[in-house]
Design a protein around this motif. Structure first.
Motif, short mmCIF file in Angstrom:
data_model
loop_
_atom_site.label_atom_id
_atom_site.label_comp_id
_atom_site.label_asym_id
_atom_site.label_seq_id
_atom_site.Cartn_x
_atom_site.Cartn_y
_atom_site.Cartn_z
N SER A 8 15.04 -7.08 4.42
CA SER A 8 15.39 -7.37 5.81
C SER A 8 15.10 -6.15 6.67
O SER A 8 14.28 -5.32 6.33
CB SER A 8 16.85 -7.80 5.90
N PRO A 45 0.83 -1.21 0.00
CA PRO A 45 0.00 0.00 0.00
C PRO A 45 0.87 1.26 0.00
O PRO A 45 1.91 1.30 0.67
CB PRO A 45 -0.82 -0.13 1.28
N SER A 81 9.94 -5.03 7.55
CA SER A 81 10.06 -3.61 7.21
C SER A 81 9.69 -3.45 5.75
O SER A 81 10.41 -3.94 4.88
CB SER A 81 11.49 -3.14 7.45
N LEU A 82 8.57 -2.83 5.50
CA LEU A 82 8.12 -2.67 4.11
C LEU A 82 8.24 -1.22 3.69
O LEU A 82 7.98 -0.32 4.49
CB LEU A 82 6.66 -3.10 3.98
N PRO A 83 8.60 -0.98 2.44
CA PRO A 83 8.64 0.41 1.97
C PRO A 83 7.23 0.96 1.80
O PRO A 83 6.31 0.22 1.45
CB PRO A 83 9.36 0.29 0.62
N ILE A 84 7.08 2.25 2.08
CA ILE A 84 5.76 2.86 1.94
C ILE A 84 5.74 3.86 0.79
O ILE A 84 4.69 4.35 0.42
CB ILE A 84 5.33 3.56 3.24
N THR A 121 15.31 0.86 8.32
CA THR A 121 15.12 1.90 9.31
C THR A 121 14.37 3.06 8.64
O THR A 121 14.47 3.23 7.42
CB THR A 121 16.50 2.34 9.85
N VAL A 148 5.91 2.36 -4.69
CA VAL A 148 7.15 1.60 -4.89
C VAL A 148 7.17 0.89 -6.24
O VAL A 148 8.17 0.88 -6.93
CB VAL A 148 7.33 0.58 -3.74
N TYR A 165 11.11 3.62 4.18
CA TYR A 165 10.52 2.65 5.11
C TYR A 165 9.84 3.39 6.24
O TYR A 165 10.40 4.32 6.81
CB TYR A 165 11.60 1.71 5.65
N GLY A 166 8.63 2.96 6.53
CA GLY A 166 7.85 3.65 7.55
C GLY A 166 8.38 3.44 8.95
O GLY A 166 8.22 4.26 9.83
#
Lengths: 263, 772
Positions: free
Chosen positions: A235, A30, B667-670, A238, A58, B685-686
């Motif tokens: 992985s 999302p 950890s997912l990109p937003i 941050t 993305v 990444y959020g």
């Protein structure tokens, strides 16, 4: 015997089907929504530069030359209430800075209905080069240089170097360029730039010595931390560092001093 | 020294404060009549006084009785209860042989289990191991354990266990009392312990008794079989991925042996392959072996046991592209060896001693050799590169453990252990011209004291403490770990409990991804990196609803300190083993809490359980996630399992299990943004682990047919289907990108994608076994 043969046959077939079978599916992530991405460098050399972009989902195509905004406005605000507008050419803007070192500034940007402001950034005194020592050898094809500077007291400094070549005559085809920046009081560890200038024609090098605020370091460090090799597992990452409130990027200070080497 | 004096004072208080009402002592061993195998946890009970005890891990018991005629009842699950009428006039020794329930009733009775709910502890019935449907019909203790509340496995297909918000390295796996550092085969798909060799498995999730120490999250105590002392028996098993065998029998009248082994045959695929003639070659073997020798001495018993398990993978490739060719030869190998010798003896009727000398070794190797040839017009450039990571941890230790039955109310255990840990790591990288080797020996001394105190018929306490000292590289660490648990039984059907425990873990694991590959490196604490600590509180209750149904509920809160994790931006697949202190961030804090519940049907034709865990697990590090609290990688909000087994006839057994788990935290990109100086966009990444993989669920079914021959040998066929409805569960996510071009083939940008990789779809399997 027939039953045993049948069982062994089934076992043989299942031996193959039980092997690992990897399947890949598209994973939909999302999108948090469009935000402005601002990269701003504040200096007292006559111009303050910013670049403005938009974030995107993305999976979307990333185009190297981003499309211009239909409308974009930006202002540099000083704490005493003065404001200086930026003049844009596509997504890049410049403004004349009339402020002085020690003054505090914020940046406000509006584009295509989105808006952001930066945190307050203090413009530091320019860090100047004290002296330069260099050697040049055409036989061994290398330039070796030591740049001395005095770091300002009480401020954590981040320093960078850049090299530009200026062509006026073709005397160098391949050259090792090595420069070391050394703080005059030896408090900071020497910083080295080691570069192979390969098959390029130049006889003049302009070495720029930048003094950056921590914002640049913090941003690029978090970019580095999140930049795993492509194709690797997703992985532990941050959050991206930013001082752009409501968006991404940074608003930082970057002053530069220059050395010109004429071969 | 002050701490030792303190412990000794506690011991003296325990001994002398309690009124000693010395009577006579009934002692002895409880064994299986047919095999003489010791029965662990058998109950010896006196109805008249409502007093009783249970056998220890060697089948030994000691019970204090008053003078006169008395009736004692000896019971064990699946065995006929035996009643003895004794006239106690002096200390008495008994050898009690129990007989299994008769064969006709065996199918119904064999799953008969204790009707008491044990808070913070799971005792896995060994019968379940072979009945739960699994991948390739391979019985697996860890996958079976993961169906119980509070215990879960990692990603799809893996066997690493996560107990109450902890990590796999925080589980102490004891094989006959010896710690096993590596728990999984094949990158985590199978556990290393062959289920044929196992006699009992007890898992302590909380309220660890003081005799256990060295890990934060759990103790998995596995006791292996001793071997039949009367007859020779064996088993041969044939599965789709591995085959196994087991043999046990008497050596003499006073000695027995047990051996079991397992090996895969993936490597057989390449048996006719000529390595020289192919461009790609891959070979993989896994094997393990358990062996045990047992001797009855004039006084006491002597045991020798050994375990060895290894995974070996070899790959070879030969690629040629334009003017370059590359030959690469890769080898990975990891495994464990444990050896132990134990001597047990009843020193007096009240005092039972256990001495142990042990050795545990875990090694891992990754080696890559490559030869690159680049062809130029007049020349060829050859580059030979070797990259090797080699590490091992080795423990040598001695232990003494003592059980002392002080009186009918107090059962005291105490002991000490001295361990020398060797941490060795070596690395070679010819490209960066690095060749290093480090070796470090650490010493650990620990002692414990615990008292199982029966305050009244309803209230039982287990009070204890453990003290340990760890010396490494001129650093000294020490700590007292208090342990306390209370159990209140207002009636035979209802119980409540509460516990408090402090535990310390000295060794750290540098692990990349929980897959169990050999880049798992164990390291000691240093002057910069402290040992890890945990404090856990739990309360629980069990209720026997009816003769067949049991319900249990527990809640826990656990706080962990001095945790380590990789710094952000470190590639954990290639940990630089010499400066590991610089690639980790330290002094992390972990918090885990949750509620666990289970409803079991333990007896009858239909048996099984439903378990549900609601839990939270968080981490906080100063240098990670901008110092903010983030979910732990294996934070599972919901974990639900249903297991059912139905005995159709004495020959047929049907089984099914369904598992649902909240998706793994990732950890997912937003969003994606351009960055000056970068050709590609970068992902935003959020927050660490702020996203989730899709929820995990699957259904497995199995059917088992077994038949006894005229000679009473058993032939068994087991068929199972893993993931019956072919759910594509995510094992991990991959990022990818590809350039795109304009009409003139100029690259104008890039396109990124994220793919979910699923490794196990519907997998049917079949296994055969013959027991003689």
């Amino acid at each position: 015997m027939r039953t045993v043969s049948l069982l062994l046959f089934c076992w043989g077939i299942l031996s193959f089907t039980a092997c690992e079978r990897e399947k890949k599916l598209t994973f939909e992530i999302p999108f948090e929504g469009e935000k402005l991405v601002v990269y701003g460098y504040l200096n007292e050399d006559g111009t303050s530069e910013i670049e403005v972009y938009k974030s995107q989902p993305v999976g979307d195509d990333f185009i190297n030359s981003p499309l211009p905004f239909s409308e974009i406005k930006a202002q540099l605000l000083s704490l005493n209430g003065d404001s200086v507008p930026y003049y844009f050419d596509k997504n890049k803007g410049k403004c004349l800075l009339t402020g002085s070192s020690g003054a505090d500034y914020t940046l406000a940007v509006q584009a295509d209905g989105l808006s952001v402001t930066s945190s307050t950034v203090s413009l530091p005194t320019k860090v100047k080069i004290d002296s330069v020592l260099y050697t040049f050898s055409l036989d061994s094809a290398n330039i070796s240089m030591r740049i001395f500077f005095t770091p300002p007291t009480g401020i954590t400094g981040y320093y960078a170097m850049g090299v530009d070549k200026i062509i006026s005559d073709s005397i160098v085809e391949s050259m090792d360029f090595k420069a070391v920046v050394v703080s005059t009081d030896n408090v900071l560890s020497p910083y080295e730039l080691d570069r192979k200038i390969y098959r390029r024609d130049a006889d003049k090098f302009v070495v720029k010595f930048y003094s950056l605020s921590h914002h640049v370091y913090d941003f690029y460090e978090s970019v580095r931390q999140n930049s795993g090799e492509f194709g690797s597992h997703i992985s532990d990452k941050t959050p991206l560092w930013t001082n752009i409130i409501g968006g991404y990027g940074f608003f930082a200070t970057a002053t530069a001093d220059t050395v010109v080497i004429q071969l | 020294m002050r701490k030792i004096r303190y412990l000794w004072s506690v011991f003296l208080v325990v001994v002398f404060v309690i009124k000693i009402n010395a009577q006579y002592q009934l002692t002895g061993y409880v064994q299986d009549q047919k095999s003489d195998e010791a029965l662990i946890g058998a109950n010896i009970y006196v109805d008249a006084t409502q007093n009783g005890t249970s056998t220890n891990e060697y089948g030994y018991f000691s019970l204090e009785l008053g003078e006169g005629a008395i009736e004692i009842r000896v019971s064990y699950l699946g065995y006929k209860t035996k009643v003895y009428n004794l006239d106690i006039t002096t200390d008495t020794v008994l050898k009690i042989l129990l007989v299994k329930e008769n064969l006709l009733n065996e199918i119904v009775v064999k799953e008969k289990r204790s009707q008491k709910f044990q808070e913070g502890k799971v005792s896995l019935p060994i019968g379940l191991l072979s009945q739960i449907p699994t991948i390739a019909s391979e019985s697996d203790i860890f996958k079976s354990l993961s169906m119980f509340p509070g215990i879960s496995t990692g990603r799809e297909g893996t066997s690493s266990l996560f107990v109450r918000g902890g990590t796999p390295d925080e589980n102490l796996i004891l094989l006959d009392g010896i710690p096993v550092y590596n728990a999984t085969h094949l990158g985590g798909y199978f556990s290393v312990i062959n289920s044929d060799a196992i006699k009992t498995i007890d898992v302590y999730k909380g309220n660890f008794p003081a005799r256990f120490g060295g890990r934060l999250s759990s103790v998995i105590d596995i006791q292996t079989k001793e071997g039949n002392r009367n007859e020779t028996h064996g088993k041969i098993g044939l599965g789709v991925l591995t085959s196994n065998m087991m043999l046990e029998g008497p050596v003499s009248k006073r000695a027995s042996y047990f051996v079991s082994g397992r090996a895969s045959y993936f490597g057989l695929i390449n048996i006719f392959t000529d390595k020289e003639k192919v461009d790609y070659y891959f070979d993989y073997w896994l094997y393990d072996f358990n062996g045990k020798l047992n001797f009855d001495l004039k006084k006491g018993k002597l045991f020798f046991s050994a375990y060895m398990g290894n995974d070996v993978g070899v790959s070879y490739s030969n690629d040629t592209y334009k003017t370059q060719s590359n030959l690469s030869d890769e080898k990975i190998k990891w495994g464990s060896i444990t050896l132990s010798s134990r001597y047990i003896l009843p020193v007096t009727p009240k005092l039972f001693a256990k001495f142990l000398i042990g050795y545990s070794h875990y090694h891992s190797l990754f080696r890559l050799k490559s030869l690159t040839e680049e062809y130029f017009i007049n020349d060829t450039l050859l580059t030979l590169a070797t990259y090797e990571n080699n590490s091992f941890v080795k423990d040598e230790f001695v232990q003494s453990n003592w059980d002392y039955v002080l009186n009918s109310k107090n059962h005291v255990k105490f002991g000490s252990s001295y361990t020398i840990h060797h941490f060795v790591a070596g690395s070679i990288d010819t490209i960066s011209n690095f060749n290093g080797h480090s070796a470090l020996a650490s010493r650990e001394l620990s002692m414990y004291l615990e008292d199982k105190y029966k305050l009244s018929r309803q209230i039982k306490l287990n009070i204890g403490a453990r003290y340990s000292i760890f010396y490494t590289n001129n650093n000294r660490f020490s700590r007292i770990e208090p342990r306390f648990s209370l159990r209140y039984e207002p009636s035979k059907k209802l119980n409540f409990s509460a516990s408090y425990s402090v535990s310390r873990q000295y060794v750290h694991l540098l692990s990349s991804n929980g897959f169990g590959f050999p880049n798992n490196i164990w390291v000691p604490p240093t002057d910069k990196i402290s040992p890890q600590d945990a404090t856990q509180y739990s309360i629980g209750s069990g209720w026997q609803v009816s003769a067949n149904y049991l319900v249990g509920i527990e809640s826990y809160y656990k706080k962990m300190t001095h945790l380590i994790d990789y710094r952000s931006g470190i590639d954990p697949d290639e940990p630089p083993i010499f400066d590991w202190q610089n690639i980790v961030t330290k002094d992390g804090v972990g918090t885990a809490y949750g509620v666990e519940s289970i409803m079991e049907k333990r007896n009858g034709k239909m048996t099984g359980f439903i378990s549900y865990t609601l839990s939270w697990s968080f981490r906080q590090f100063k240098d990670l996630n901008q110092g903010l609290v983030f979910p732990h990688s294996y934070d599972r909000r919901h974990d639900f399992s249903v297991l059912g087994m139905y005995t159709l006839t004495s020959h047929w057994l049907l089984s099914a299990n369904w598992i649902f788990q909240t998706g793994t935290a990732v950890s997912l990109p937003i969003a994606s943004i351009p960055v000056p100086g970068h050709q590609y966009s970068i992902e935003v990444y959020g927050g660490r682990n702020s996203g989730r993989m899709p929820n995990y669920h699957r259904l497995d079914v199995g059917v088992e047919y077994k038949k006894r021959t005229r000679k009473n040998n058993e032939f068994k066929i087991k068929a199972s289907i893993y993931n019956l409805y072919n759910r594509q569960n995510a094992s991990f996510l991959l990022t990818g990108q590809e350039p795109f071009f304009d009409a003139n083939y100029n690259q104008i940008g890039t396109r990124k994608s994220i793919e979910q990789v699923s490794m196990f779809s519907l997998i049917p399997s079949l296994s055969l076994s013959y027991k003689f």
